[in-house]
Scaffold this active site. Structure first.
Site, short mmCIF file in Angstrom:
data_model
loop_
_atom_site.label_atom_id
_atom_site.label_comp_id
_atom_site.label_asym_id
_atom_site.label_seq_id
_atom_site.Cartn_x
_atom_site.Cartn_y
_atom_site.Cartn_z
N GLU A 1 37.59 9.82 85.41
CA GLU A 1 38.56 9.27 86.36
C GLU A 1 38.19 9.79 87.73
OE1 GLU A 1 42.56 9.21 83.53
OE2 GLU A 1 42.61 10.24 85.47
N ASP B 1 51.77 12.84 92.65
CA ASP B 1 50.92 14.00 92.43
C ASP B 1 51.57 15.30 92.88
OD1 ASP B 1 48.38 13.09 91.26
OD2 ASP B 1 48.31 11.81 93.05
N TYR C 1 47.52 5.23 79.15
CA TYR C 1 47.59 6.61 79.64
C TYR C 1 49.03 7.06 79.46
CZ TYR C 1 46.74 10.46 83.03
OH TYR C 1 46.61 11.67 83.66
#
Lengths: 263, 415
Positions: free
Chosen positions: A49, A60, A175
């Site tokens: 990734e 994040d 994911y």
């Protein structure tokens, strides 16, 4: 069949779980991160990734935020991230590359142009955090048409009612975000993750990879054992942030990969 | 064309949360179920008379609505043209229009059983309004504020703390309002079960832009009625300042289908709308992009990285704008102009001197534009401007700025 599909087929044959690693393109600079990237397959990484830096990474935690800032300060752009992928592809035609980031740099470039350029650079899949299924017309559908996998995030808040919608246009792998929260914040617990992965796998044949909160070889092994593989990001990025030599970063990645492959 | 259901400008957004191409729901999967839930609850509340009855009661007795529509006679005389009315939302409890929206969202949070409220704030006005209403209802309140703003807006930080809120200085990114919003979103993603995110402007993922607009529309609805009483007709021009654009959309929305009404939004031009991007004029100097859950006009560089922007007014210091404004701009129903720091400061002094009203720096931008156009308009032309906040919070900033000028002009700022 994309490189991602081929990779999972090969892993299934070996009976091995996938180890996915995340690094931020251009962190701390393009040359260093390209050197790390080129060493990842030999360290046991099955899928790479590659983060595309963005000024406002709202999903994040601090580790990836700072990596993005370092990359941007070093002059990194979406174009240079694509250049990195193309450079990597010169020596490696099998390891899948998944670009991970936010929609605005892609939208700003123009979706059609971006897809042509990404494909040409040897990118195989996309993870775009701020594009839920409700916005599939934006990039997901065009990406699939262009032959790129669009990898969707499923989360603990994705309930059974919503799951089919999330899985509908997903390809490559799913994911699973193991915790509600940002990257690198809380630790994933295999005991909680197992049943969730089973729930998703009951609804799809696509591999389910688990990320967020995986930071040690032991954790990678435990999580991989209850899924089709695992992702580590912040723990690797922390080593890069600490200025460790590329060889040390890759040695650490190898311990994680070995852990995941035992799982 | 007014009230024609099929040709109305007032029907947006569509079911995807879009105003034309703008708006939408660009959030991570973790938040998606939450905003769908919020949308469903808001749709229920919207048609529930008891919800609006409670709002009305609090607007009247807690906020002090309706706010007056005031004929600014001295200002009108000074400018020598159009007749100028000010919608006095600066007289609201907590000193700005922000509380109109906060009350609505907190009542909604209570209906949803959420006990923990988070908010972002720039200058601190939305933070103070949120802390205020949370204190009243006994809810836990956490306010994210850029570390730089925490330093320069100490009085508002202290107010929030007095009101029992926890103020978290945000040092991620460059520590500005957009970073505060990022951290609030990160908090929400982490605390999904008990937390309600009270957004301060008409931006963010659907349903926020529509919901905040609906709560702020009380400004325009009152102004329309009050103007009818005062003048027996609609105003000719309505004007408001725009950061994210909540006070402006609140004034504009009820007038969108009144073709005769000219609508002007005033952005913060900072040091001038130029290539250095030392401004916050998203519509005048930006282009469409995706940030904080919606597609809208943004200040960004060639790579799609978001720029910080600059304005003397912390409340306008945001690189984006509510999506409905982007749409109104694109279809041409509203005009958008930019006013510089200098022009806003001149308007600040003009307002103090002529009307005895110390305005916030945000509405000074709108007032500066009024001062530009009023002199050339006929005396029977009616302008209605939203005075959306009072200037107590800004006197330090203004003093510092004027102090700099004073050294050249012996105690009196240059005109």
């Amino acid at each position: 069949m994309t490189r991602i599909d081929a990779k999972f087929a090969a892993l299934a044959e070996k009976g091995q779980k996938a180890f996915v690693s995340y690094i931020m393109g251009g962190d701390p600079d393009m040359a260093t991160s390209l050197e790390v990237m080129k060493g990842l397959p030999a360290a046991g990484v099955d899928i790479i990734e590659l983060g595309v830096p963005f000024t406002d990474p709202m999903a994040d935690g601090p580790t990836i935020q700072l990596a993005g800032q370092r990359a941007l300060e070093s002059g990194m752009t979406l174009q240079k991230t694509l250049d990195m992928a193309a450079e990597f592809r010169k020596d490696d035609d099998t390891t899948p590359i998944v670009l991970m980031g936010y929609y605005n740099p892609i939208y700003n470039r123009g979706v059609e142009k971006f897809l042509v350029d990404a494909k040409a650079a040897g990118v195989d899949g996309l993870i775009v955090v701020d594009l839920p299924p409700e916005e599939d017309d934006e990039l997901c559908i065009p990406a699939q048409k262009a032959g790129l996998n669009f990898i969707r995030l499923a989360t603990p808040t994705t309930d059974d009612k919503r799951l089919p919608k999330v899985l509908q246009n997903t390809s490559g792998f799913v994911y699973y975000v193991s915790v509600t929260g940002v990257t690198g914040a809380t630790e994933a617990q295999a005991a909680n993750v197992g049943p969730e992965v089973a729930r998703i796998k009951a609804a799809t044949d696509i591999p389910v990879i688990v990320g967020f909160g995986v930071n040690t070889p032991e954790k990678a092994e435990a999580i991989a054992s209850v899924a089709d593989g695992t992702v580590v990001g912040s723990a690797i990025v922390s080593k890069i942030a600490a200025g460790e030599p590329v060889s040390d970063v890759l040695a650490f990645v190898k311990t994680l990969a070995d852990g995941a492959h035992r799982g | 064309m007014a009230n024609d259901l099929f040709n109305s400008f007032m029907n947006g957004p569509d079911e995807k949360g879009r105003f034309g191409d703008f708006g939408g729901r660009f959030v991570s999967e973790t938040l998606m179920p939450l905003i769908l839930d919020l949308e469903a609850e808001y749709e229920k509340a919207k048609t529930d008379d008891s919800f609006w009855a409670e709002m009305q009661y609090l607007w009247t007795h807690y906020v002090g609505r309706p706010s007056p529509l005031y004929f600014a006679e001295s200002l009108t005389e000074r400018l020598g043209g159009a007749k100028i009315y000010l919608k006095r939302d600066e007289l609201n409890h907590t000193g700005a229009h922000k509380i109109n929206n906060v009350l609505g969202q907190i009542l909604l949070a209570r209906r949803m059983g959420k006990k923990r409220i988070i908010a972002e704030t720039g200058a601190g006005q939305h933070g103070v309004a949120t802390a205020t209403v949370c204190a009243k209802f006994g809810l836990k309140c956490i306010v994210y504020m850029g570390a730089h703003d925490v330093q320069r807006q100490a009085p508002n930080v202290f107010r929030m703390r007095l009101l029992g809120a926890e103020v978290i200085p945000v040092s991620s990114g460059r520590g500005t309002l957009k970073d505060a919003m990022n951290d609030a979103l990160r908090d929400w993603v982490t605390n999904v079960s008990d937390t309600f995110y009270c957004i301060g402007t008409a931006a963010g993922p659907h349903p926020y832009p529509a919901m905040v607009r609906d709560f702020q529309s009380i400004i325009g609805k009152e102004a329309k009625e009050q103007m009818q009483e005062a003048e027996g007709r609609l105003p000719d021009t309505i004007i408001a300042a725009i950061g994210g654009g909540s006070n402006a959309i609140g004034l504009f929305h009820p007038f969108l289908d009144d073709d005769s009404v000219r609508i002007i939004g005033v952005e913060a031009g900072g040091k001038g709308v130029n290539d250095d991007m030392e401004h916050c004029a998203s519509l005048t100097g930006g282009r469409p992009g995706v940030l904080h859950g919606n597609r809208t006009f943004l200040l960004q560089d060639d790579d799609g990285q978001i720029l910080d922007g600059y304005s003397i007014s912390a409340g306008l210091d945001y690189p984006g704008i509510g999506p409905e404004h982007s749409w109104l701009h694109e279809i041409g129903r509203a005009e958008y102009v930019a006013i510089t720091d200098k022009e806003a400061l001149d308007a600040f002094q003009l307002c103090c001197e002529t009307e005895g009203i110390i305005p916030a720096l945000e509405p000074c931008h709108a007032l500066a534009h009024v001062a530009k156009i009023a002199p050339d308009l006929p005396k029977d032309h009616i302008i209605c401007m939203n005075m959306c906040g009072r200037g107590d919070k800004d006197i330090y900033t203004v003093a510092k700025y004027l102090g700099f000028d004073m050294s050249d002009t012996e105690g009196r700022a240059a005109d």
